[in-house]
Design an enzyme around this catalytic site. Structure first.
Site, PDB file in Angstrom:
ATOM      1  N   ARG A 166      43.030 -51.842  55.504  1.00  0.00           N
ATOM      2  CA  ARG A 166      43.009 -51.710  56.973  1.00  0.00           C
ATOM      3  C   ARG A 166      43.875 -52.782  57.647  1.00  0.00           C
ATOM      4  O   ARG A 166      43.542 -53.303  58.712  1.00  0.00           O
ATOM      5  CB  ARG A 166      41.586 -51.759  57.538  1.00  0.00           C
ATOM      6  CG  ARG A 166      40.660 -50.711  56.990  1.00  0.00           C
ATOM      7  CD  ARG A 166      41.099 -49.271  57.322  1.00  0.00           C
ATOM      8  NE  ARG A 166      40.402 -48.370  56.431  1.00  0.00           N
ATOM      9  CZ  ARG A 166      40.936 -47.913  55.290  1.00  0.00           C
ATOM     10  NH1 ARG A 166      42.178 -48.221  54.933  1.00  0.00           N
ATOM     11  NH2 ARG A 166      40.255 -47.113  54.514  1.00  0.00           N
ATOM     12  N   SER A 243      34.537 -46.661  62.931  1.00  0.00           N
ATOM     13  CA  SER A 243      33.836 -47.874  62.479  1.00  0.00           C
ATOM     14  C   SER A 243      34.251 -49.043  63.354  1.00  0.00           C
ATOM     15  O   SER A 243      35.449 -49.317  63.473  1.00  0.00           O
ATOM     16  CB  SER A 243      34.204 -48.193  61.032  1.00  0.00           C
ATOM     17  OG  SER A 243      33.971 -47.066  60.237  1.00  0.00           O
ATOM     18  N   GLU A 338      37.063 -54.291  64.040  1.00  0.00           N
ATOM     19  CA  GLU A 338      38.335 -53.642  63.671  1.00  0.00           C
ATOM     20  C   GLU A 338      39.239 -53.316  64.872  1.00  0.00           C
ATOM     21  O   GLU A 338      40.449 -53.508  64.796  1.00  0.00           O
ATOM     22  CB  GLU A 338      37.991 -52.366  62.894  1.00  0.00           C
ATOM     23  CG  GLU A 338      39.189 -51.571  62.439  1.00  0.00           C
ATOM     24  CD  GLU A 338      38.782 -50.263  61.744  1.00  0.00           C
ATOM     25  OE1 GLU A 338      38.090 -50.322  60.724  1.00  0.00           O
ATOM     26  OE2 GLU A 338      39.189 -49.193  62.227  1.00  0.00           O
TER      27      GLU A 338
HETATM   28  C1  LIG Z   1      35.703 -40.800  65.331  1.00  0.00           C
HETATM   29  C2  LIG Z   1      36.679 -41.753  64.700  1.00  0.00           C
HETATM   30  C3  LIG Z   1      36.836 -41.795  63.318  1.00  0.00           C
HETATM   31  C4  LIG Z   1      37.744 -42.680  62.726  1.00  0.00           C
HETATM   32  N1  LIG Z   1      37.858 -42.683  61.372  1.00  0.00           N
HETATM   33  C5  LIG Z   1      38.746 -43.512  60.782  1.00  0.00           C
HETATM   34  C6  LIG Z   1      38.889 -43.535  59.360  1.00  0.00           C
HETATM   35  O1  LIG Z   1      38.204 -42.793  58.639  1.00  0.00           O
HETATM   36  N2  LIG Z   1      39.794 -44.357  58.806  1.00  0.00           N
HETATM   37  C7  LIG Z   1      40.568 -45.187  59.576  1.00  0.00           C
HETATM   38  O2  LIG Z   1      41.396 -45.918  58.999  1.00  0.00           O
HETATM   39  N3  LIG Z   1      40.469 -45.203  60.918  1.00  0.00           N
HETATM   40  C8  LIG Z   1      39.578 -44.402  61.541  1.00  0.00           C
HETATM   41  N4  LIG Z   1      39.444 -44.403  62.903  1.00  0.00           N
HETATM   42  C9  LIG Z   1      40.240 -45.355  63.698  1.00  0.00           C
HETATM   43  C10 LIG Z   1      41.525 -44.739  64.311  1.00  0.00           C
HETATM   44  O3  LIG Z   1      41.401 -43.362  64.500  1.00  0.00           O
HETATM   45  C11 LIG Z   1      42.746 -45.019  63.445  1.00  0.00           C
HETATM   46  O4  LIG Z   1      42.939 -46.405  63.335  1.00  0.00           O
HETATM   47  C12 LIG Z   1      44.011 -44.382  64.040  1.00  0.00           C
HETATM   48  O5  LIG Z   1      45.088 -44.570  63.163  1.00  0.00           O
HETATM   49  C13 LIG Z   1      44.398 -44.952  65.393  1.00  0.00           C
HETATM   50  O6  LIG Z   1      45.437 -44.129  65.909  1.00  0.00           O
HETATM   51  P1  LIG Z   1      45.769 -44.112  67.440  1.00  0.00           P
HETATM   52  O7  LIG Z   1      47.018 -43.330  67.619  1.00  0.00           O
HETATM   53  O8  LIG Z   1      44.602 -43.678  68.215  1.00  0.00           O
HETATM   54  O9  LIG Z   1      46.101 -45.654  67.697  1.00  0.00           O
HETATM   55  P2  LIG Z   1      45.691 -46.532  68.946  1.00  0.00           P
HETATM   56  O10 LIG Z   1      44.216 -46.685  68.989  1.00  0.00           O
HETATM   57  O11 LIG Z   1      46.368 -46.036  70.156  1.00  0.00           O
HETATM   58  O12 LIG Z   1      46.334 -47.931  68.497  1.00  0.00           O
HETATM   59  C14 LIG Z   1      45.778 -48.659  67.426  1.00  0.00           C
HETATM   60  C15 LIG Z   1      46.705 -49.857  67.119  1.00  0.00           C
HETATM   61  O13 LIG Z   1      47.937 -49.373  66.606  1.00  0.00           O
HETATM   62  C16 LIG Z   1      49.018 -49.791  67.440  1.00  0.00           C
HETATM   63  N5  LIG Z   1      49.977 -48.678  67.483  1.00  0.00           N
HETATM   64  C17 LIG Z   1      49.718 -47.387  67.758  1.00  0.00           C
HETATM   65  N6  LIG Z   1      50.860 -46.654  67.667  1.00  0.00           N
HETATM   66  C18 LIG Z   1      51.849 -47.528  67.321  1.00  0.00           C
HETATM   67  C19 LIG Z   1      53.250 -47.398  67.097  1.00  0.00           C
HETATM   68  N7  LIG Z   1      53.894 -46.217  67.190  1.00  0.00           N
HETATM   69  N8  LIG Z   1      53.951 -48.522  66.810  1.00  0.00           N
HETATM   70  C20 LIG Z   1      53.333 -49.734  66.712  1.00  0.00           C
HETATM   71  N9  LIG Z   1      52.016 -49.909  66.910  1.00  0.00           N
HETATM   72  C21 LIG Z   1      51.286 -48.826  67.220  1.00  0.00           C
HETATM   73  C22 LIG Z   1      48.396 -50.097  68.794  1.00  0.00           C
HETATM   74  O14 LIG Z   1      49.186 -50.994  69.539  1.00  0.00           O
HETATM   75  C23 LIG Z   1      47.053 -50.660  68.370  1.00  0.00           C
HETATM   76  O15 LIG Z   1      47.208 -52.014  68.010  1.00  0.00           O
HETATM   77  C24 LIG Z   1      38.522 -43.546  63.531  1.00  0.00           C
HETATM   78  C25 LIG Z   1      38.358 -43.514  64.929  1.00  0.00           C
HETATM   79  C26 LIG Z   1      37.455 -42.632  65.513  1.00  0.00           C
HETATM   80  C27 LIG Z   1      37.309 -42.596  67.021  1.00  0.00           C
END
Ligand SMILES: Cc1cc2nc3c(=O)[nH]c(=O)nc-3n(C[C@H](O)[C@H](O)[C@H](O)COP(=O)(O)OP(=O)(O)OC[C@H]3O[C@@H](n4cnc5c(N)ncnc54)[C@H](O)[C@@H]3O)c2cc1C
Length: 361
Positions: A166, A243, A338
């Site tokens: 992670r 999480s 996280e």
């Molecule tokens: C119901 C639920 C279940 C989940 N299950 C999991 C799981 O099983 N495993 C897991 O690993 N995660 C899980 N997550 C966490 C999350 O979905 C992941 O971390 C996902 O990859 C975040 O994507 P996002 O586009 O929403 O990023 P955001 O929340 O918008 O951003 C997260 C981080 O990434 C950075 N970021 C985003 N896009 C870019 C880019 N293009 N360039 C540089 N930085 C960037 C942001 O600045 C921020 O620091 C879960 C979340 C939820 C709500």
């Protein structure tokens, strides 16, 4: 590119918490990225990058730093000459769920157990997204990114990304905006061997069995739904970040004790043993649905935090502190939050620092 001022960030995140972005630019056309660079130059600040907002806590006062919302879409599949591998190059704003479904439809294995994780593909290398036995590190080939330190686009190999559990070179850094992500997938009708007990059980197969790709994905979705780990509209536990805490690292003695209690202890691809944070939260005596701070409670389905009503970032930080302190008191293990923070929330920062101090002391 579409830029707007004073935009509420809460609706752009899955927690639905926090104040406004002073300035937000939404990028839908990758060719317009130079406009983002020009905007950042004008503002004199590297932007914060927003994907689907599913791993972000936005401060109650919002953020003054410009925000770029990546909404670029598209996935290009290229078959290698040997038929052994397919590379897929994906725009950063492409929805991960869409990519997983496209890969399954193309008969490609490597991403199927990531189904149901919200957010964008560009965010997946940031914390080396993973679930149910697969993670980005298994299939990442390279990324392209804008490197704000040198002011140009760069290509980073999977090795350069320093992916860990992670985490990656991108986590906690504003240096890079990921533009595209390239994965290497393998043509196969069957999934990678199913390693997780609950998923194997849902499929009715022994652990280690490969199953048809679509079956693996359906079983993962069923397990996720049962734990409230899917964003289902209308679900009372819908406002969450998955999480809240990373699975903490444990030593051999702790692992032995926890395994004797049948705790979900796993050794991860980095060779390190961890226990599920939700197991520790349950063991510390928290009940499902328990209120923790105004507008923040334990989910009704799983040991993670959910928001409701007028929840605030301060209350979220307080609830996370209550949980982390109780787990530490009952198990001696410190939980690390996280989600990344946009803006300034001192209580949340203190919590992250405390976790860091306990792992380095
Ligand atoms: C119901 C639920 C279940 C989940 N299950 C999991 C799981 O099983 N495993 C897991 O690993 N995660 C899980 N997550 C966490 C999350 O979905 C992941 O971390 C996902 O990859 C975040 O994507 P996002 O586009 O929403 O990023 P955001 O929340 O918008 O951003 C997260 C981080 O990434 C950075 N970021 C985003 N896009 C870019 C880019 N293009 N360039 C540089 N930085 C960037 C942001 O600045 C921020 O620091 C879960 C979340 C939820 C709500």
């Amino acid at each position: 590119m579409h830029a707007r001022v004073h935009v509420p960030l809460a609706p752009l995140t899955t927690l639905g918490i926090g104040g406004d972005a002073a300035l937000i630019a939404e990028l839908t056309d990758p060719a317009e990225f130079p406009e983002v660079v020009a905007l950042a130059d004008r503002e004199g600040a590297r932007p914060l990058v927003l994907g689907g907002g599913s791993n972000i806590l936005v401060a109650d006062a919002g953020c003054t730093v410009p925000v770029v919302r990546m909404a670029t879409k598209g996935a290009k599949f290229e078959h290698g000459d040997d038929g052994e591998q397919v590379t897929v190059t994906v725009q950063a704003g492409h929805v991960l769920q869409d990519l997983v479904e496209q890969s399954i439809a193309h008969g490609l294995t490597g991403l199927e157990t990531l189904i149901g994780i919200p957010g964008t593909v560009g965010a997946t290398p940031v914390q080396n997204v993973g679930a149910y036995g697969q993670e980005v590190a298994d299939v990442l080939d390279r990324v392209t990114a804008w490197d704000w330190a040198v002011g140009r686009e760069v290509t980073l190999s999977a090795e350069d990304c320093l992916l860990g559990h992670r985490t990656s070179i991108f986590k906690h850094s504003t240096r890079w905006t990921l533009l595209t992500v390239t994965f290497r997938l393998r043509p196969s009708k069957l999934s990678t061997p199913i390693r997780y007990g609950m998923v194997a059980e849902a499929l009715g197969v022994p652990k280690g069995t490969p199953v048809p790709l679509a079956d693996a994905a359906s079983a993962v979705l069923a397990v996720r739904r049962s734990k409230g780990m899917l964003l289902d509209a209308g679900d009372a536990d819908n406002r969450n970040v998955g999480s809240v805490f990373l699975s903490p690292v444990i030593d051999a003695k702790q692992a032995e004790k926890l395994l004797a209690e049948q705790a979900p202890v796993h050794t991860f691809p980095d060779g390190v043993t961890r226990v599920s944070a939700s197991y520790l939260i349950k063991a510390a005596g928290f009940g499902l649905g328990r209120p923790l701070a105004p507008g923040i409670r334990m989910s009704g389905k799983h040991f993670t935090l959910v928001a409701e009503g007028e929840a605030t970032a301060r209350a979220f930080a307080e609830a996370a502190r209550v949980v982390a302190d109780a787990v530490q008191k009952s198990t001696g293990i410190r939980l690390t939050p996280e989600p990344d923070l946009f803006g300034d929330e001192p209580a949340y920062l203190r919590l992250k620092q405390k976790a860091l101090a306990s792992t380095t002391s």
